[in-house]
Design an enzyme around this catalytic site. Sequence first.
Site, mmCIF file in Angstrom:
data_model
loop_
_atom_site.group_PDB
_atom_site.id
_atom_site.type_symbol
_atom_site.label_atom_id
_atom_site.label_comp_id
_atom_site.label_asym_id
_atom_site.label_seq_id
_atom_site.Cartn_x
_atom_site.Cartn_y
_atom_site.Cartn_z
ATOM 1 N N HIS A 161 0.805 -1.231 0.000
ATOM 2 C CA HIS A 161 0.000 0.000 0.000
ATOM 3 C C HIS A 161 0.838 1.281 0.000
ATOM 4 C CE1 HIS A 161 -3.458 -2.420 0.215
ATOM 5 N NE2 HIS A 161 -3.579 -2.549 1.519
ATOM 6 N N HIS B 55 -9.607 1.896 0.477
ATOM 7 C CA HIS B 55 -9.479 0.808 1.448
ATOM 8 C C HIS B 55 -10.541 0.929 2.539
ATOM 9 C CE1 HIS B 55 -7.505 -2.220 3.943
ATOM 10 N NE2 HIS B 55 -6.631 -2.425 2.969
ATOM 11 N N GLY B 56 -11.809 1.010 2.121
ATOM 12 C CA GLY B 56 -12.885 1.086 3.098
ATOM 13 C C GLY B 56 -13.190 -0.261 3.723
ATOM 14 N N ASP C 118 -8.141 -13.034 1.549
ATOM 15 C CA ASP C 118 -7.306 -11.851 1.322
ATOM 16 C C ASP C 118 -6.663 -12.020 -0.051
ATOM 17 O OD1 ASP C 118 -5.956 -9.492 1.569
ATOM 18 O OD2 ASP C 118 -4.654 -10.112 3.223
ATOM 19 N N GLU D 65 -11.760 -3.967 -2.610
ATOM 20 C CA GLU D 65 -10.910 -2.952 -3.227
ATOM 21 C C GLU D 65 -10.789 -3.206 -4.730
ATOM 22 O OE1 GLU D 65 -7.205 -2.827 -0.606
ATOM 23 O OE2 GLU D 65 -8.423 -4.449 0.242
#
Length: 384
Positions: free
Chosen positions: A138, A212-213, A284, A349
């Site tokens: 990120h 990235h909520g 993930d 995302e």
Amino acid sequence: MRNTTTILCWIILIVSFLTLGSCKKHDKEIHKLDVKKENWGRTKDGQEIYLYTLSNIHGMQIKIINYGAIVQSLFVPDKSGKYEDVVLGYDRLDDYLKDSPYFGAIVGRYGNRIARGRFTLDGVQYQLATNNGPNHLHGGIKGFDKVVWNAEPIHEKDKVRLKLTYLSPDGEEGYPGNLKVAVIYSLTNHNELEIEYFAQTDKATPVNLTHHGYFNLTGHCKRDILEHQLWINADYFTPVDSTLIPTGELRPVEGTPFDFRQPTAIGARINDPDEQLKYGRGYDHNWVLNQADGTLKLQAALYDPQSGRYMQIYTDQPGLQFYSGNFLDGSIVGKGGVVYKHRYGLCLETQHFPDSPNHPEFPSTILRPGEQYHTKTIYKFSIK
């Protein structure tokens, strides 16, 4: 006497009409398309941070801060019309400054992971920070989630917008090129959160921006997200190694816990004895979206049966990272004193694939001088 009674009746009717008109006008004033700005504190080096509240005519609200371009709150109605916050975050700036697992932020320059923090571009090898085990995640130590953005409210006929801009200088976090970035959040009268991303560079550089909520449609974490039903329009996903770096394979979802081509409860298969689930401690992973040709399409949907809240995701991106909140462990106290327990939030995302700079077979993430990076994602809320 009769004339007096008639006059009184007319007076009562006129007053009632005026009162009714006043009430209607007041109701419109309560729920109108608007942006409000308030001071939200300062960073450690003294930069002022502001909270912007975007409202539409139905009462939906989005609160955004110019630190990290973070969506701090998102209020949407349930099936009974009750508005509640459906994203994780903090009530105070200090908590975001202290520690945050990217709650509601824009991440970049490169959202997701780059193996060993290395990539080679035009014959030059670049070394980035390794801030996620052996890998880069990120944008590094101080990615776009930890910088102060310039903010400009914009009013339009059927939406309100907040434009946030940032200049990432050449060499920041090891990336080449001066990168001009703009992100526009829009709230429409159709209860849509639109996010548009723009970027330009003066040197070739990888760019992969995303939001990235952490969502929980129960209404600020009444329960975990395991009963949420998820649909992803993808026949394939990108399996990973033990450090969550894609192997390069595009693996069919059919017959695996990664098949969400029909709406499926997230908890239905999350504990299956699958090696990929073991690597991620749950989901993930990146899904390879079907018919991803660069145009906006409905590619995913999330539904909470108890509240009735339904979120559809439209995107022009080739991938979707679904993260099931596996590392939330109850150590974080969020908004309203709510403890964020295991799997109390999830991320969806929209993105290019992880580690694309090291996988020429993946869609390219390289932006070159003279090119315009532009992508759009819509989160549309309704009741089902």
